[in-house]
Design a protein around this motif. Structure first.
Motif, PDB file in Angstrom:
ATOM      1  N   HIS A   1       0.853  -1.182   0.000  1.00  0.00           N
ATOM      2  CA  HIS A   1       0.000   0.000   0.000  1.00  0.00           C
ATOM      3  C   HIS A   1       0.890   1.235   0.000  1.00  0.00           C
ATOM      4  O   HIS A   1       2.004   1.211   0.528  1.00  0.00           O
ATOM      5  CB  HIS A   1      -0.859   0.065   1.272  1.00  0.00           C
TER       6      HIS A   1
ATOM      7  N   SER B   1      -3.537   1.022  -3.079  1.00  0.00           N
ATOM      8  CA  SER B   1      -2.617   0.024  -3.630  1.00  0.00           C
ATOM      9  C   SER B   1      -1.432   0.703  -4.299  1.00  0.00           C
ATOM     10  O   SER B   1      -1.573   1.720  -4.967  1.00  0.00           O
ATOM     11  CB  SER B   1      -3.335  -0.891  -4.616  1.00  0.00           C
TER      12      SER B   1
ATOM     13  N   ASP C   1      -5.464  -7.567  -4.170  1.00  0.00           N
ATOM     14  CA  ASP C   1      -5.918  -6.259  -3.711  1.00  0.00           C
ATOM     15  C   ASP C   1      -6.927  -6.395  -2.577  1.00  0.00           C
ATOM     16  O   ASP C   1      -7.482  -7.463  -2.332  1.00  0.00           O
ATOM     17  CB  ASP C   1      -6.602  -5.504  -4.857  1.00  0.00           C
TER      18      ASP C   1
ATOM     19  N   ILE D   1      -1.288  -4.545  -8.650  1.00  0.00           N
ATOM     20  CA  ILE D   1      -0.706  -4.243  -7.358  1.00  0.00           C
ATOM     21  C   ILE D   1       0.696  -4.845  -7.279  1.00  0.00           C
ATOM     22  O   ILE D   1       0.955  -5.929  -7.805  1.00  0.00           O
ATOM     23  CB  ILE D   1      -1.599  -4.786  -6.223  1.00  0.00           C
TER      24      ILE D   1
END
Length: 719
Positions: free
Chosen positions: A217, A315, A347, A323
């Motif tokens: 993230h 993400s 995700d 991602i």
């Protein structure tokens, strides 16, 4: 006499073997339990007692079926045997940190106090770290970490909560954190200090890539300075960002939360939930909603030891790309990472509640690879490749569908490459040897072309399924309804007549109604610039001079003249019945959006700026809902409340399409990307219309629908 139970379902990675072991010991049964490639085998000397034990399995487990065989074996005690065999045993999704582990995290006397990877038999990563079946330490990425004596004692102690917990780890022997600032590793006295320093970076308006369960993230605070920086890095100019809140109390400060939404936020799946926002966090969301999730890992909770405000968590990837899951793929210089490999990037899931019903916008972490049972006895194994946008592919085997995690936009080359790798991995993971491949009818989709390649290389048939029929059957299959009418509304799908469909009504497999056809000026460019779509609609009832009045501030005189010629000659102006394009054009006309910078933006801004609709007469000719009169109404009432006009557009479409569908006196389904529209779906559900709940209404549910369509129409032994 002994009885061998061959059990299938979600029986690995959920504490099933430890439960069976302890229950059988307490019941004084003799025999064994072991994981196999496609389930669990339990052999005991008392059939009735084991059946009773199976009626009280752990909450995360699920038994789909079991067969019983008699044997003449003899056992002196009850044991857990070493796993063996090949096949596919359903592995549970990645789950929220359980309350027991959460208590340990903040217990200074516990040896896992402040350990960022604290998990047990009942919680933690599962699918994201699985390499193959059966689920065991040797088949997950934790196999790289040798247990210390303390962990080994817990792992082998039947009375311990971590008995046979495959993710077992601690400060001594488990994964370790690493902090990189400005591209250089920072050495501090403890992992707690690394987390404290990360929190300080976030508070100081820096962007940090944080390695989570299924990928990285990008995290920052909610100040406008940080958000601007994040948008520049990711290339997401307007797309709303998700917010991580410490708890429901913190979430309540920025959003309205119903009891149903609170329940979903706090569930073991821990998805992002789309909520109606209370306050405007500058730059986070341009809509009247905001995506919020609660912590689902120990690391999230540890971050909140040093931060007392919501954190942006999105993400870590460039817009439309998959991602990222490795350190070297990060697009920022600050990283809080660890040395446990992510085998299957995944995700966060995204859901929305309308009329107390859950809609899956993105089905991923927390839900994948949980199977969906279908009422079919078809013995074929099927690979369905899905659509182009918001892709997820699916595998049908033994009456169940296993949907992949969210793949993204496969027109992007990096995403498509990742998608192809995951298709192969899923085929191996599920031990699937497909007898048939299903793909979308659109000839230009990468997924459809890949279907052709796979069909040729594997020497198996390829069946192409019309996009909107897949949407329709995805809902019908969820409710096991065989005879139905469906309303399907989205941006586009390749129609069986070669035109662009997107506002359709089907009676089972037959197209029986639709929205009025319009010219999509400039083809795909009209999806990005809704003013082009508006121009082609307005020319149906306004003169060129009158059209200029509504578009001259956006187009030059020369551009308008060129567009006028295009429409007259129908040059690069494909015909479309798209519901999405109607919403887009109205959004531009009413002043809410002039460019689609992320999927669905114009329509979402139209919805976000809607209040109470005006009364308007439905114009239906045959089974075609006319939309030119809708725009005539907007023009005639242009000086009125724009937010009421916005609501009028959505209600007109919902009422008109439902009016046509209800003529057939059958159960009505509603699906497609426009089913996420609150005004449209609320109207439909209040009138008894069925909507998706197990899979996304949008293109993420297409592959499931492709399978449902094939099973319903192929005649392959459907029960």
């Amino acid at each position: 006499m002994m009885y061998k139970f061959i059990i299938k379902g979600v029986v690995q990675g959920v504490g099933f073997r430890p439960y069976i072991y302890n229950a059988c010991i307490n019941a004084k049964l003799k025999g064994y339990v072991l994981n196999t490639g496609d389930g669990v085998i339990v052999e005991v000397d008392n059939k009735e007692k084991l059946i009773e034990i199976l009626s009280r399995i752990p909450s995360l487990a699920r038994i789909d079926s079991y067969d019983i065989e008699q044997t003449s074996n003899f056992y002196k005690d009850f044991t857990i045997r070493e796993s063996s065999g090949k096949g596919f045993a359903e592995i549970p999704p990645d789950l929220f940190l359980c309350n027991d582990c959460l208590k340990e995290l903040h217990d200074s006397q516990n040896r896992r106090h402040k350990y960022f990877f604290n998990t047990c038999t009942n919680c933690g990563p599962r699918f994201s770290i699985s390499k193959s079946s059966p689920y065991d330490r040797r088949t997950i990425t934790m196999d790289e970490f040798k247990m210390c004596e303390d962990c080994k004692n817990e792992y082998t102690s039947p009375s311990d909560r971590r008995y046979h917990a495959q993710t077992i780890a601690c400060h001594k022997c488990g994964p370790r954190l690493k902090l990189i600032i400005g591209g250089k590793e920072v050495k501090l006295t403890s992992e707690t200090e690394l987390i404290r320093k990360t929190a300080q970076l976030i508070k100081d308006n820096d962007i940090v890539a944080i390695k989570g369960v299924g990928g990285f993230h990008l995290a920052c605070n909610t100040k406008s300075e940080s958000i601007k920086k994040l948008r520049k890095i990711t290339g997401r100019d307007h797309k709303p960002f998700a917010i991580l809140c410490k708890d429901i109390s913190m979430a309540n400060t920025i959003a309205y939360i119903s009891d149903k939404e609170k329940e979903i936020l706090s569930s073991v799946e821990r998805p992002i939930v789309i909520l109606r926002r209370k306050v405007h966090l500058s730059g986070v969301s341009e809509l009247n909603t905001i995506g919020i999730m609660l912590p689902y890992t120990a690391l999230h909770y540890l971050l909140f030891d040093f931060i007392d405000k919501p954190i942006v968590m999105t993400s870590s990837n460039i817009s439309d790309e998959p991602i990222t899951s490795s350190d070297d793929a990060q697009i920022v210089a600050n990283l809080l990472t660890h040395n446990r490999k992510i085998e299957n990037p995944i995700d966060d899931s995204l859901v929305k509640v309308m009329e107390e019903k859950t809609f899956q916008l993105r089905r991923s972490r927390g839900f994948v690879p949980k199977s969906i049972q279908l009422n079919s006895s078809c013995k074929k194994q099927i690979l369905a490749l899905g659509a182009e946008l918001s892709n997820a592919f699916s595998i049908y085997k033994d009456g169940k569908v296993i949907c992949s995690q969210y793949m993204g936009t496969t027109s992007n080359s990096n995403t498509f490459s990742h998608y192809k790798k995951m298709v192969q991995k899923f085929l191996q993971f599920t031990d699937c040897k497909p007898d048939i491949i299903l793909a979308d009818m659109h000839p230009e989709y990468n997924t459809s072309r890949h279907g052709e390649e796979l069909s040729e290389s594997l020497h198996i048939p390829l069946v192409k399924v019309q996009h909107h029929k897949a949407h329709a059957y995805s809902v019908a299959a969820e409710y096991n309804i065989k005879d139905f009418v469906s309303i399907v509304c989205d941006g586009l799908g390749y129609g069986e007549d070669g035109t662009i469909w997107g506002g359709e009504i089907f009676y089972n497999n037959e197209r029986v109604g639709h929205l009025e056809e319009h010219l999509q000026l400039g083809g795909d460019s009209a999806t990005q610039y809704p003013a082009k779509m508006l121009f082609s609609i307005l020319t149906k009832f306004l003169s060129f001079e009158e059209c200029r009045k509504y578009l001259r501030n956006y187009f030059t005189e020369e551009q308008l003249l060129i567009m006028h010629k295009q429409v007259n000659k129908k040059f690069n102006c494909p015909s479309t019945t798209s519901c999405g394009r109607i919403l887009d054009a109205a959004s531009f006309l009413l002043g809410f959006c002039d460019e689609r910078t992320y999927e669905g933006r114009p329509a979402m801004l139209l919805e976000a700026n809607s209040t109470v609709p005006y009364e308007i007469e439905l114009i239906i000719e045959g089974n075609v809902l006319k939309t030119t009169p809708l725009f005539q109404f907007l023009i005639d009432n242009f000086e009125k409340d724009k937010k009421r006009l916005a609501a009028t557009v959505q209600m007109y479409l919902a009422q008109g399409l439902y009016e046509i569908a209800s003529r057939f006196s059958k159960s009505v389904m509603f699906s497609g990307g426009c089913a996420y529209n609150t005004i449209m779906s609320s109207f439909m559900m209040k009138n008894g219309v069925h909507t998706n709940e197990k899979v996304p209404s949008g293109d993420g549910g297409i592959s499931f629908g492709q399978i449902a369509y094939y099973l319903a129409n192929s005649g392959d032994n459907i029960s």
